[in-house]
Motif scaffolding. Structure first.
Motif, PDB file in Angstrom:
ATOM      1  N   TYR A 311      33.253   0.869  68.188  1.00  0.00           N
ATOM      2  CA  TYR A 311      32.019   0.716  67.440  1.00  0.00           C
ATOM      3  C   TYR A 311      32.349   0.059  66.108  1.00  0.00           C
ATOM      4  N   PRO A 312      31.419  -0.652  65.501  1.00  0.00           N
ATOM      5  CA  PRO A 312      31.759  -1.404  64.295  1.00  0.00           C
ATOM      6  C   PRO A 312      32.029  -0.524  63.070  1.00  0.00           C
ATOM      7  N   LEU A 313      31.402   0.653  62.999  1.00  0.00           N
ATOM      8  CA  LEU A 313      31.587   1.528  61.839  1.00  0.00           C
ATOM      9  C   LEU A 313      31.943   2.940  62.322  1.00  0.00           C
ATOM     10  N   PRO A 314      33.153   3.431  61.977  1.00  0.00           N
ATOM     11  CA  PRO A 314      33.562   4.771  62.422  1.00  0.00           C
ATOM     12  C   PRO A 314      32.570   5.835  61.942  1.00  0.00           C
ATOM     13  N   LEU A 315      32.516   6.930  62.683  1.00  0.00           N
ATOM     14  CA  LEU A 315      31.526   7.979  62.367  1.00  0.00           C
ATOM     15  C   LEU A 315      31.648   8.476  60.924  1.00  0.00           C
ATOM     16  N   HIS A 316      32.888   8.691  60.447  1.00  0.00           N
ATOM     17  CA  HIS A 316      33.033   9.287  59.109  1.00  0.00           C
ATOM     18  C   HIS A 316      32.568   8.349  58.005  1.00  0.00           C
ATOM     19  N   GLN A 317      32.377   7.059  58.346  1.00  0.00           N
ATOM     20  CA  GLN A 317      31.920   6.107  57.335  1.00  0.00           C
ATOM     21  C   GLN A 317      30.421   5.825  57.453  1.00  0.00           C
ATOM     22  N   GLN A 318      29.756   6.490  58.374  1.00  0.00           N
ATOM     23  CA  GLN A 318      28.314   6.306  58.529  1.00  0.00           C
ATOM     24  C   GLN A 318      27.586   6.971  57.363  1.00  0.00           C
ATOM     25  N   VAL A 319      26.452   6.374  56.973  1.00  0.00           N
ATOM     26  CA  VAL A 319      25.625   6.957  55.911  1.00  0.00           C
ATOM     27  C   VAL A 319      25.261   8.400  56.271  1.00  0.00           C
ATOM     28  N   ALA A 320      25.025   8.648  57.543  1.00  0.00           N
ATOM     29  CA  ALA A 320      24.640   9.994  57.992  1.00  0.00           C
ATOM     30  C   ALA A 320      25.692  11.041  57.638  1.00  0.00           C
ATOM     31  N   TYR A 321      26.938  10.619  57.441  1.00  0.00           N
ATOM     32  CA  TYR A 321      28.010  11.579  57.143  1.00  0.00           C
ATOM     33  C   TYR A 321      28.584  11.406  55.733  1.00  0.00           C
ATOM     34  N   GLN A 322      27.798  10.748  54.880  1.00  0.00           N
ATOM     35  CA  GLN A 322      28.199  10.576  53.477  1.00  0.00           C
ATOM     36  C   GLN A 322      28.546  11.915  52.821  1.00  0.00           C
ATOM     37  N   HIS A 323      27.745  12.930  53.168  1.00  0.00           N
ATOM     38  CA  HIS A 323      27.907  14.235  52.523  1.00  0.00           C
ATOM     39  C   HIS A 323      29.241  14.906  52.877  1.00  0.00           C
ATOM     40  N   LEU A 324      29.949  14.390  53.881  1.00  0.00           N
ATOM     41  CA  LEU A 324      31.258  14.965  54.218  1.00  0.00           C
ATOM     42  C   LEU A 324      32.342  14.473  53.250  1.00  0.00           C
ATOM     43  N   HIS A 325      31.985  13.447  52.439  1.00  0.00           N
ATOM     44  CA  HIS A 325      32.907  12.910  51.428  1.00  0.00           C
ATOM     45  C   HIS A 325      34.261  12.554  52.023  1.00  0.00           C
ATOM     46  N   LEU A 326      34.249  11.855  53.139  1.00  0.00           N
ATOM     47  CA  LEU A 326      35.499  11.400  53.742  1.00  0.00           C
ATOM     48  C   LEU A 326      35.738   9.969  53.274  1.00  0.00           C
ATOM     49  N   ALA A 327      36.683   9.820  52.377  1.00  0.00           N
ATOM     50  CA  ALA A 327      36.922   8.527  51.743  1.00  0.00           C
ATOM     51  C   ALA A 327      37.440   7.512  52.757  1.00  0.00           C
ATOM     52  N   ALA A 328      37.202   6.240  52.433  1.00  0.00           N
ATOM     53  CA  ALA A 328      37.817   5.177  53.224  1.00  0.00           C
ATOM     54  C   ALA A 328      39.319   5.405  53.180  1.00  0.00           C
TER      55      ALA A 328
END
Ligand SMILES: *Cc1c(COP(=O)(O)O)cnc(C)c1O
Length: 384
Positions: A311-328
């Motif tokens: 997929y073009p954008l991994p799950l942890h980098q999706q806007v939907a998971y912003q609140h998980l604060h998983l940095a690039a």
């Protein structure tokens, strides 16, 4: 030459008479939700998977949701999965109140890296969800070994892997439960939405039956609140027809993968995503990694070849998971792959000359010579 990414019209042309007859039979019988077609499909699909039982539901997403709920997920629980997947894997976990913890994937297969699991387990961890992405089983032995050692359950996201085999075991028989999708483009696809849960545990399957039917085991007597998550009879009837061809279609996909590997072997810039050792992929997708991926993709498009990104954008980098604060940089293998992956055309009806054309066009982009078996490419190079 035009090479579509997927050609459902070609698949359906050969089945039109049978599909139309099934449609007529269901309309005449007027049992549209549940009923004998659904029960027959559940038996046949369980047999195909070598699973003890299967329950048909309304989508792969609901299959995951019901499997999670049947394992007893509750708020505060943590579940480990991979960021290299479709959001359906994690959606239902969060919606059931669990927290998602990601582990990175292996560089060669892009599937769950079992070595990362131990460090991700906390006292709140209840389960692990490996995803058999691209139709390739994750490395289940070490995953299940760690799960057993820590008292965790395993649920397979087998949405893309109907018929895939790992060390003699079929996808859908290795975890406590497994979820399948029959979205039209999957290896076994409905003519609409459908999914299934498999398990060896009759009690959990009975719970899934209850969940898909508003929490009732008996009409209008509700033990719990459930969902409207049933499988349509029409979809079950279509799926039964297609299931009879699935083994042969998967075999055709595997042959196409062999041909791609052979014709791309000269292209050192093209790295093919590997199968898990000891497994037999059903190649829902044929994924390669290339530098300058977006330019490669445009070049192929200009030559009539359609490709995909999964997929073009991994799950942890999706806007939907912003609140998980998983940095690039949190999951470097997944992130590195997302910039390079390219899904080439893959479907059972894909012809050998089309596969050669795709490979020759890729080789041409990277400045190599088209392989001898490939048709001569005479069109101009992309000026870009
Ligand atoms: C397709 C897919 C799903 C969801 O299935 P739907 O039938 O579309 O709800 C879940 N996980 C993965 C990996 C998928 O590819």
């Amino acid at each position: 030459m035009q090479v579509p990414f997927l050609d459902l019209k070609a698949q359906h042309a050969a089945l039109e008479g049978e599909l139309t007859e099934a449609f007529r039979a269901v309309v005449r019988g007027a049992a549209f939700v549940g009923g004998p077609e659904v029960e027959a499909f559940e038996r046949e699909f369980a047999a195909f998977c070598h699973a003890d039982g299967a329950v048909g539901v309304s989508s792969g997403t609901d299959a995951l949701r019901f499997a999670y709920l049947a394992m007893g997920i509750k708020p505060g629980d943590e579940v480990i999965t991979v960021p290299n997947s479709f959001i359906a894997t994690t959606e239902a976990l969060t919606q059931a109140g669990a927290s998602v913890r990601f582990v990175d994937v292996l560089p060669d297969t892009l599937l769950m890296d079992p070595r990362q699991l131990a460090a991700a387990i906390t006292p709140r961890t209840v389960g692990i969800v490996p995803v058999h992405l691209y139709g390739t089983p994750a490395d289940m032995d070490p995953i299940q070994g760690i799960a057993r050692a820590h008292g965790l359950w395993v649920i397979e996201d087998a949405a893309q892997a109907q018929g895939a085999v790992y060390k003699g075991r079929r996808a859908g028989t290795m975890g406590a439960m497994a979820a399948f999708s029959f979205y039209p483009g999957k290896n076994l696809g409905a003519c609409g939405e459908a999914g299934a849960v498999t398990s060896a545990d009759a009690g959990r399957l009975a719970f899934v039956r209850k969940l898909r039917e508003h929490g009732q085991a008996q009409k209008y007597y509700h033990d719990i609140e459930g969902y409207n998550g049933r499988l349509d009879a029409l979809q079950a009837a279509f799926l039964r027809i297609k299931l009879r061809r699935l083994e042969q279609w998967n075999q055709a996909r595997r042959s196409i993968a062999v041909q791609y590997r052979e014709s791309l072997s000269a292209a050192s810039d093209v790295r093919i995503v590997a199968e898990t050792p000891g497994s037999s992929s059903v190649y829902h997708l044929f994924v390669v990694r290339v530098p300058e991926r977006d330019r490669v993709r445009e070049f192929l498009q200009s030559r009539g070849i359609a490709t995909g990104l999964h997929y073009p954008l991994p799950l942890h980098q999706q806007v939907a998971y912003q609140h998980l604060h998983l940095a690039a940089g949190a999951f470097p293998v997944t992130e590195g792959a997302a910039a390079e992956i390219l899904s080439l055309p893959m479907y059972p009806e894909l012809r050998a000359d089309q596969v050669d054309y795709v490979s020759a066009t890729l080789i041409e982009f990277f400045g190599g010579l088209p392989s001898r078996s490939a048709p001569r490419v005479t069109k101009q190079l992309n000026p870009a």
